[in-house]
Design an enzyme around this catalytic site. Structure first.
Site, PDB file in Angstrom:
ATOM      1  N   TYR A 133      37.255  22.594 -41.475  1.00  0.00           N
ATOM      2  CA  TYR A 133      38.672  22.320 -41.251  1.00  0.00           C
ATOM      3  C   TYR A 133      39.363  23.635 -40.897  1.00  0.00           C
ATOM      4  CZ  TYR A 133      43.451  20.618 -42.240  1.00  0.00           C
ATOM      5  OH  TYR A 133      44.780  20.267 -42.165  1.00  0.00           O
ATOM      6  N   LYS A 161      37.181  20.374 -37.256  1.00  0.00           N
ATOM      7  CA  LYS A 161      38.495  19.775 -36.988  1.00  0.00           C
ATOM      8  C   LYS A 161      39.370  20.950 -36.609  1.00  0.00           C
ATOM      9  CE  LYS A 161      42.340  17.829 -39.644  1.00  0.00           C
ATOM     10  NZ  LYS A 161      43.294  17.830 -38.549  1.00  0.00           N
TER      11      LYS A 161
HETATM   12  C1  NAY Z   1      45.574  17.208 -41.752  1.00  0.00           C
HETATM   13  O1  NAY Z   1      44.768  17.803 -42.442  1.00  0.00           O
HETATM   14  O2  NAY Z   1      46.214  16.283 -42.194  1.00  0.00           O
HETATM   15  C2  NAY Z   1      45.796  17.688 -40.396  1.00  0.00           C
HETATM   16  O3  NAY Z   1      45.543  18.846 -40.081  1.00  0.00           O
HETATM   17  C3  NAY Z   1      46.298  16.737 -39.413  1.00  0.00           C
HETATM   18  C4  NAY Z   1      46.848  17.456 -38.246  1.00  0.00           C
HETATM   19  C5  NAY Z   1      48.332  17.607 -38.409  1.00  0.00           C
HETATM   20  N1  NAY Z   1      48.628  18.942 -38.856  1.00  0.00           N
HETATM   21  C6  NAY Z   1      49.375  19.151 -39.942  1.00  0.00           C
HETATM   22  C7  NAY Z   1      49.551  20.568 -40.330  1.00  0.00           C
HETATM   23  O4  NAY Z   1      49.902  18.266 -40.565  1.00  0.00           O
HETATM   24  O5  NAY Z   1      48.780  15.883 -36.943  1.00  0.00           O
HETATM   25  C8  NAY Z   1      48.996  17.259 -37.117  1.00  0.00           C
HETATM   26  C9  NAY Z   1      50.490  17.571 -37.103  1.00  0.00           C
HETATM   27  O6  NAY Z   1      51.147  16.982 -38.195  1.00  0.00           O
HETATM   28  C10 NAY Z   1      51.124  17.062 -35.811  1.00  0.00           C
HETATM   29  O7  NAY Z   1      50.434  17.562 -34.710  1.00  0.00           O
HETATM   30  C11 NAY Z   1      52.610  17.431 -35.734  1.00  0.00           C
HETATM   31  O8  NAY Z   1      52.774  18.809 -35.556  1.00  0.00           O
END
Ligand code: NAY
Length: 289
Positions: A133, A161
């Site tokens: 991750y 990821k």
């Molecule tokens: C997670 O672990 O939930 C993620 O990394 C999902 C990816 C999301 N990043 C974060 C930091 O929440 O979906 C993205 C993000 O919310 C989206 O691109 C909006 O910026």
């Protein structure tokens, strides 16, 4: 075929305890309505770094039971506490998860050798595969191409990821490791990652916006770049409106508008103000009605 996974949210009650029913409803919506390929359980969107070990286990268990084998599942077990990460990896594997994921150890600026040892220890004696991750903006840990290569030497580490907007590194990773899985994690930049050969995307906003994201992937695969742009353009207006309204609580508020009881985010995340509720209602009416 590129896969789309939602990063599962954790529903909380008003007193910050876990709202089991809310999690079940979100899992079901993702399967029945979003027709998602899988769920990333216990990541940033799941507010997992604010949960106790027992709460993290409970979330894996609820997601595992509710999906009942219908979609892929990935349990994010990473923690700055390696003992916890190992315990969570074993727990998820014993439940039946085939794939786990782990953020690198953060906060103390560990050396790469320490980071590699962390991954090898999490995987030792546990019958699962792992997706790194990588989320440098939140974890503070940036891995180089060469370091990814050294981590990938562990055959149980099948991919990454990639929640990072460094597209040069993404292209170098794709070129250097054609057999590793790369799941992109910045929903608003999906359009830029598609031509770089990603295997799919994992994101928070797909909880609500999976249909549009899937249509974008299908348009890309059909070579219709005009449609790809138009779909990403609508998605980005939605995503920026969610970010403006405080993204995690707002994703849940929009779910509530859809009749999915997603509950609250956990303090210190905000409980919704009247203004946030009005903002979420407007987002729902603009993009989902
Ligand atoms: C997670 O672990 O939930 C993620 O990394 C999902 C990816 C999301 N990043 C974060 C930091 O929440 O979906 C993205 C993000 O919310 C989206 O691109 C909006 O910026």
């Amino acid at each position: 075929m590129k896969k789309l996974y939602s990063a599962l949210m954790t529903a909380f009650n008003g007193d910050d305890t876990i709202n089991e029913q809310g999690i079940r409803e979100m899992v079901r919506y993702n399967i029945d309505v979003n027709k998602i390929d899988g769920l990333y359980v216990g990541g940033s969107t799941g507010e997992s770094f604010m949960l106790s070990t027992e709460e993290r286990k409970l979330v894996y268990k609820i997601a595992y039971e509710e999906t009942a084998g219908k979609v892929d599942l990935i349990a994010q077990v990473g923690s700055v506490n390696l003992t916890e990460a190992k315990e969570l990896a074993k727990y998820a594997a014993d439940l039946g998860y085939k794939t786990i994921s782990a953020v690198p150890p953060f906060y103390y600026h560990f050396t790469f050798e320490q980071i590699k040892d962390y991954y090898d220890q999490i995987l030792a004696g546990v019958d699962v595969q792992l997706i790194i991750y990588s989320i440098p903006a939140l974890s503070g840990v940036s891995l180089s191409l060469d370091e990814f290569g050294k981590l990938f030497e562990n055959p149980k580490i099948i991919g990454v990821k990639y929640t990072n907007n460094d597209f040069l590194l993404l292209q170098r990773l794709r070129s250097a490791f054609p057999d590793k899985k790369i799941y992109f994690g910045t929903d608003e930049m999906l359009i830029s990652a598609l031509p770089l050969g990603i295997d799919g995307a994992i994101g928070s906003t797909f909880n609500l916006n999976a249909k549009r994201a899937k249509a974008e992937i299908a348009a890309y695969e059909a070579g219709d770049m005009k449609k790809v742009f138009e779909l990403q353009d609508v998605s980005n207006k939605l995503i920026l409106a969610l970010i403006d309204n405080d993204i995690y609580p707002s994703l849940k508020l929009v779910f509530e508008e859809m009749g999915v009881h997603a509950g609250y985010s956990k303090a210190p995340m905000s409980k919704p103000s009247a203004e946030m509720k009005a903002g979420a209602k407007k987002i729902y009416e603009t993009y989902f009605k």
